[in-house]
Scaffold this motif. Structure first.
Motif, PDB file in Angstrom:
ATOM      1  N   PRO A  71       0.938  -1.072   0.009  1.00 45.43           N
ATOM      2  CA  PRO A  71       0.241   0.190   0.076  1.00 45.43           C
ATOM      3  C   PRO A  71       0.962   1.273  -0.304  1.00 45.43           C
ATOM      4  O   PRO A  71       1.857   1.362   0.594  1.00 45.43           O
ATOM      5  CB  PRO A  71      -0.758  -0.836   0.897  1.00 45.43           C
ATOM      6  N   HIS A  90      -5.428  -5.700  -7.465  1.00 43.75           N
ATOM      7  CA  HIS A  90      -5.750  -4.373  -7.604  1.00 43.75           C
ATOM      8  C   HIS A  90      -6.872  -3.761  -5.968  1.00 43.75           C
ATOM      9  O   HIS A  90      -7.229  -4.716  -6.215  1.00 43.75           O
ATOM     10  CB  HIS A  90      -6.296  -3.731  -8.673  1.00 43.75           C
ATOM     11  N   ASN A  91      -5.465  -3.337  -5.107  1.00 44.17           N
ATOM     12  CA  ASN A  91      -6.375  -3.493  -3.632  1.00 44.17           C
ATOM     13  C   ASN A  91      -6.452  -0.940  -3.045  1.00 44.17           C
ATOM     14  O   ASN A  91      -5.140  -1.101  -3.524  1.00 44.17           O
ATOM     15  CB  ASN A  91      -6.184  -4.391  -2.075  1.00 44.17           C
ATOM     16  N   ASP A  92      -7.327  -1.151  -3.422  1.00 44.10           N
ATOM     17  CA  ASP A  92      -6.904   0.652  -2.492  1.00 44.10           C
ATOM     18  C   ASP A  92      -7.831   0.756  -1.568  1.00 44.10           C
ATOM     19  O   ASP A  92      -9.131   0.196  -1.015  1.00 44.10           O
ATOM     20  CB  ASP A  92      -7.674   1.515  -4.055  1.00 44.10           C
ATOM     21  N   HIS A 116      -3.404   2.507  -2.198  1.00 40.23           N
ATOM     22  CA  HIS A 116      -3.516   1.208  -2.716  1.00 40.23           C
ATOM     23  C   HIS A 116      -2.618  -0.147  -3.033  1.00 40.23           C
ATOM     24  O   HIS A 116      -1.297   0.009  -3.119  1.00 40.23           O
ATOM     25  CB  HIS A 116      -3.787   1.179  -4.409  1.00 40.23           C
ATOM     26  N   VAL A 291      -5.979   0.040   3.351  1.00 40.31           N
ATOM     27  CA  VAL A 291      -6.299  -0.967   2.699  1.00 40.31           C
ATOM     28  C   VAL A 291      -6.551  -1.948   2.545  1.00 40.31           C
ATOM     29  O   VAL A 291      -5.468  -2.839   3.438  1.00 40.31           O
ATOM     30  CB  VAL A 291      -4.637  -0.929   0.889  1.00 40.31           C
TER      31      VAL A 291
END
Length: 327
Positions: A71, A90-92, A116, A291
């Protein structure tokens, strides 16, 4: 994607004078530690920092190394992820969990602040793609977080195929919102193909060579080189000089007239902007959020130390041209 350089250089982004066709060669940058995947960065450079509002271009792969970016924060920009092969998770902090796949646009708007993570997914295909940033105009850089996904249809041209993921080209138009007029498209050229394509004469354009031997106007590009074309032309000529298929990215936009200061993963307007963003990130401020779902060993990427000198815009001197100008 994060800029993981431990000592990121100070870069002032301002519109540079048009010089016809100019070639920018990339520099290699590692994404992390000694075993990290390396990327080829063609924008920004000291001689040219913007193509329209496009302010950052990383080209990577095909690579066997794994992408694992913890992140990290962004401000004042949109990130554009575009893959040719492989997959990225993808993680945000807007709560979006998405998989980046070949031929599919994932566009994240940072606005006032977002964080992210990006991790490559185990796949038989090597990871290969680009990460692009778009600077937001001052009137919109404090907007909220957002995310858009779009799968453009392939458009058949004479000797080529185009996938238009931002803006419009060859009768195809992306529905994805941008804050300034932009163009983003993948163009695949058949072996030996010649292509003349209509473009907006008010735009400046960049052609990034991903595969093959491609001539832009009368300029030949090697893989990962970027050709810059100043505004004025209503058509663009591409030629595949090889006996195998070739591929380029065509990027364009109206000249971005606002002066920017870019440092690490932040786009601002002043030294004080950057200092403030960094302090907020290091303090864990809610401006960037958190995140959830990242499973790496590092919970968040620390910001590198600021340079000892004051960050300030440094416009390119009028008339200065790139050392790689091949006109």
């Amino acid at each position: 994607m994060s800029n993981l350089e431990s000592t990121p250089i100070e870069l002032a982004c301002a519109t540079s004078p048009g010089v016809g066709t100019e070639v920018l060669t990339p520099r290699e940058v590692p994404l992390g530690g000694p075993r990290a995947m390396r990327v080829r960065r063609t924008l920004p450079q000291r001689n040219r920092s913007l193509i329209g509002a496009w302010c950052f271009i990383d080209h990577y792969g095909p690579a066997s190394a794994r992408m694992d970016v913890p992140p990290h924060p962004h401000t004042g920009l949109q990130t554009v992820s575009w893959l040719f092969s492989g997959e990225v998770e993808h993680n945000d902090s807007a709560g979006v969990h998405a998989t980046v796949r070949p031929g599919e646009l994932n566009l994240m708007t940072a606005g006032a602040g977002i964080c992210h993570s990006e991790v490559s997914v185990t796949s038989p295909a090597a990871l290969h793609g680009v990460q692009l940033w778009v600077a937001l105009p001052d009137s919109d850089r404090g907007c909220g977080r957002d995310f858009a996904h779009y799968v453009p249809e392939a458009v058949s041209l004479v000797g080529a195929t185009a996938r238009v993921f931002l803006g419009g080209l060859a009768g195809s138009r992306s529905p994805v919102h941008t804050f300034t007029p932009l163009l983003g498209a993948q163009i695949d050229l058949d072996a030996g193909a010649r292509l003349d394509i209509d473009v907006d004469p008010a735009f400046e354009h960049g052609v990034l060579c991903d595969r093959g031997a491609v001539c832009v106007e009368e300029t030949t590009l090697a893989v990962a080189e970027l050709a810059y074309l100043s505004p004025g032309a209503s058509s663009l000529h591409l030629r595949n000089a090889g006996d195998r298929p070739a591929r380029v990215l065509l990027l364009g936009g109206a000249p971005f007239t606002e002066e920017l200061v870019m440092w690490w993963n932040f786009v601002g307007r002043s030294h004080d902007d950057i200092v403030g963003y960094r302090e907020l990130w290091e303090d864990g401020d809610e401006r960037f959020g958190a995140v959830h779902g990242y499973r790496g060993s590092l919970s968040r990427l620390p910001a590198p130390p600021l340079p000892t000198t004051r960050l300030r815009p440094r416009p390119v001197p009028q008339g200065k041209e790139s050392n790689h100008d091949r006109r």
